[in-house]
Design a protein around this motif. Structure first.
Motif, PDB file in Angstrom:
ATOM      1  N   HIS A  73     -44.792-141.743  -5.932  1.00  0.00           N
ATOM      2  CA  HIS A  73     -43.789-142.338  -6.818  1.00  0.00           C
ATOM      3  C   HIS A  73     -42.903-141.253  -7.431  1.00  0.00           C
ATOM      4  O   HIS A  73     -41.682-141.393  -7.485  1.00  0.00           O
ATOM      5  N   VAL A  74     -43.500-140.168  -7.873  1.00  0.00           N
ATOM      6  CA  VAL A  74     -42.756-139.079  -8.510  1.00  0.00           C
ATOM      7  C   VAL A  74     -41.771-138.445  -7.527  1.00  0.00           C
ATOM      8  O   VAL A  74     -40.659-138.080  -7.897  1.00  0.00           O
ATOM      9  N   LYS A  75     -42.157-138.342  -6.261  1.00  0.00           N
ATOM     10  CA  LYS A  75     -41.282-137.760  -5.246  1.00  0.00           C
ATOM     11  C   LYS A  75     -39.990-138.557  -5.088  1.00  0.00           C
ATOM     12  O   LYS A  75     -38.960-138.019  -4.708  1.00  0.00           O
ATOM     13  N   GLU A  76     -40.038-139.849  -5.355  1.00  0.00           N
ATOM     14  CA  GLU A  76     -38.881-140.729  -5.182  1.00  0.00           C
ATOM     15  C   GLU A  76     -38.004-140.815  -6.429  1.00  0.00           C
ATOM     16  O   GLU A  76     -36.930-141.398  -6.388  1.00  0.00           O
ATOM     17  N   GLN A  77     -38.451-140.259  -7.533  1.00  0.00           N
ATOM     18  CA  GLN A  77     -37.691-140.384  -8.772  1.00  0.00           C
ATOM     19  C   GLN A  77     -36.508-139.427  -8.804  1.00  0.00           C
ATOM     20  O   GLN A  77     -36.584-138.303  -8.320  1.00  0.00           O
ATOM     21  N   VAL A  78     -35.415-139.893  -9.389  1.00  0.00           N
ATOM     22  CA  VAL A  78     -34.236-139.077  -9.641  1.00  0.00           C
ATOM     23  C   VAL A  78     -33.806-139.319 -11.081  1.00  0.00           C
ATOM     24  O   VAL A  78     -34.118-140.355 -11.665  1.00  0.00           O
ATOM     25  N   SER A  79     -33.101-138.372 -11.615  1.00  0.00           N
ATOM     26  CA  SER A  79     -32.639-138.502 -12.991  1.00  0.00           C
ATOM     27  C   SER A  79     -31.163-138.882 -12.978  1.00  0.00           C
ATOM     28  O   SER A  79     -30.389-138.407 -12.151  1.00  0.00           O
ATOM     29  N   THR A  80     -30.789-139.765 -13.889  1.00  0.00           N
ATOM     30  CA  THR A  80     -29.402-140.184 -14.017  1.00  0.00           C
ATOM     31  C   THR A  80     -29.127-140.505 -15.477  1.00  0.00           C
ATOM     32  O   THR A  80     -30.045-140.819 -16.234  1.00  0.00           O
ATOM     33  N   GLU A  81     -27.877-140.398 -15.851  1.00  0.00           N
ATOM     34  CA  GLU A  81     -27.501-140.722 -17.231  1.00  0.00           C
ATOM     35  C   GLU A  81     -27.171-142.201 -17.327  1.00  0.00           C
ATOM     36  O   GLU A  81     -26.500-142.755 -16.461  1.00  0.00           O
ATOM     37  N   VAL A  82     -27.668-142.833 -18.374  1.00  0.00           N
ATOM     38  CA  VAL A  82     -27.403-144.251 -18.603  1.00  0.00           C
ATOM     39  C   VAL A  82     -26.838-144.403 -20.011  1.00  0.00           C
ATOM     40  O   VAL A  82     -27.408-143.898 -20.968  1.00  0.00           O
ATOM     41  N   VAL A  83     -25.729-145.094 -20.112  1.00  0.00           N
ATOM     42  CA  VAL A  83     -25.138-145.379 -21.416  1.00  0.00           C
ATOM     43  C   VAL A  83     -25.589-146.776 -21.822  1.00  0.00           C
ATOM     44  O   VAL A  83     -25.429-147.731 -21.065  1.00  0.00           O
ATOM     45  N   LEU A  84     -26.177-146.870 -23.006  1.00  0.00           N
ATOM     46  CA  LEU A  84     -26.713-148.137 -23.484  1.00  0.00           C
ATOM     47  C   LEU A  84     -26.069-148.537 -24.796  1.00  0.00           C
ATOM     48  O   LEU A  84     -25.649-147.691 -25.582  1.00  0.00           O
ATOM     49  N   ASN A  85     -26.066-149.820 -25.034  1.00  0.00           N
ATOM     50  CA  ASN A  85     -25.692-150.353 -26.331  1.00  0.00           C
ATOM     51  C   ASN A  85     -26.798-149.959 -27.305  1.00  0.00           C
ATOM     52  O   ASN A  85     -27.978-149.970 -26.961  1.00  0.00           O
ATOM     53  N   LYS A  86     -26.438-149.639 -28.534  1.00  0.00           N
ATOM     54  CA  LYS A  86     -27.415-149.191 -29.533  1.00  0.00           C
ATOM     55  C   LYS A  86     -28.530-150.223 -29.735  1.00  0.00           C
ATOM     56  O   LYS A  86     -29.705-149.872 -29.847  1.00  0.00           O
ATOM     57  N   VAL A  87     -28.172-151.495 -29.758  1.00  0.00           N
ATOM     58  CA  VAL A  87     -29.164-152.564 -29.947  1.00  0.00           C
ATOM     59  C   VAL A  87     -30.163-152.568 -28.787  1.00  0.00           C
ATOM     60  O   VAL A  87     -31.370-152.734 -28.996  1.00  0.00           O
ATOM     61  N   ASP A  88     -29.683-152.363 -27.554  1.00  0.00           N
ATOM     62  CA  ASP A  88     -30.578-152.322 -26.398  1.00  0.00           C
ATOM     63  C   ASP A  88     -31.495-151.102 -26.453  1.00  0.00           C
ATOM     64  O   ASP A  88     -32.677-151.189 -26.112  1.00  0.00           O
ATOM     65  N   LEU A  89     -30.958-149.967 -26.894  1.00  0.00           N
ATOM     66  CA  LEU A  89     -31.780-148.767 -27.019  1.00  0.00           C
ATOM     67  C   LEU A  89     -32.906-148.981 -28.031  1.00  0.00           C
ATOM     68  O   LEU A  89     -34.048-148.573 -27.795  1.00  0.00           O
ATOM     69  N   ILE A  90     -32.606-149.635 -29.120  1.00  0.00           N
ATOM     70  CA  ILE A  90     -33.633-149.935 -30.129  1.00  0.00           C
ATOM     71  C   ILE A  90     -34.719-150.815 -29.521  1.00  0.00           C
ATOM     72  O   ILE A  90     -35.915-150.577 -29.741  1.00  0.00           O
TER      73      ILE A  90
END
Length: 105
Positions: free
Chosen positions: A19-36
């Motif tokens: 599973h770790v081998k398949e992971q990639v990092s990406t930036e995600v912009v979220l609404n503040k309410v969703d982040l909470i």
């Protein structure tokens, strides 16, 4: 006699490693309410917020793929059990082609 606990642990490690081998990092912009909400779920389930977010996105994408509508065109592409199957003129074929192309990269 071998321990099933050790076998289960090794199997878990193997799954996690793959599973770790398949992971990639990406930036995600979220609404503040969703982040909470994500942070609250992470705290509640004692999971890293990044793991929880990745799981939510994965599950949502599986559901999107499942819910993509089939739109029957006029062209018969095959016959199954005596019934004509019409080509899909909706977004699914375009999506599948884009997905296949991107997977080859």
């Amino acid at each position: 006699m071998t321990s099933n606990l050790i076998k289960k642990m090794l199997d878990d490690w193997e799954l996690r490693s793959n599973h770790v081998k398949e992971q990639v990092s990406t930036e995600v912009v979220l609404n503040k309410v969703d982040l909470i909400k994500i942070e609250a779920l992470a705290e509640t389930y004692e999971l890293p917020a990044s793991d929880l977010l990745a799981n939510l996105i994965h599950t949502a994408l599986l559901e999107v793929e499942e819910q993509m509508p089939y739109v029957a065109g006029d062209k018969v592409i095959r016959i199954e059990e005596g019934e004509p199957i019409y080509e899909d003129v909706g977004r699914t074929p375009e999506y599948m082609a884009a997905k296949a192309r991107l997977e080859k990269k």
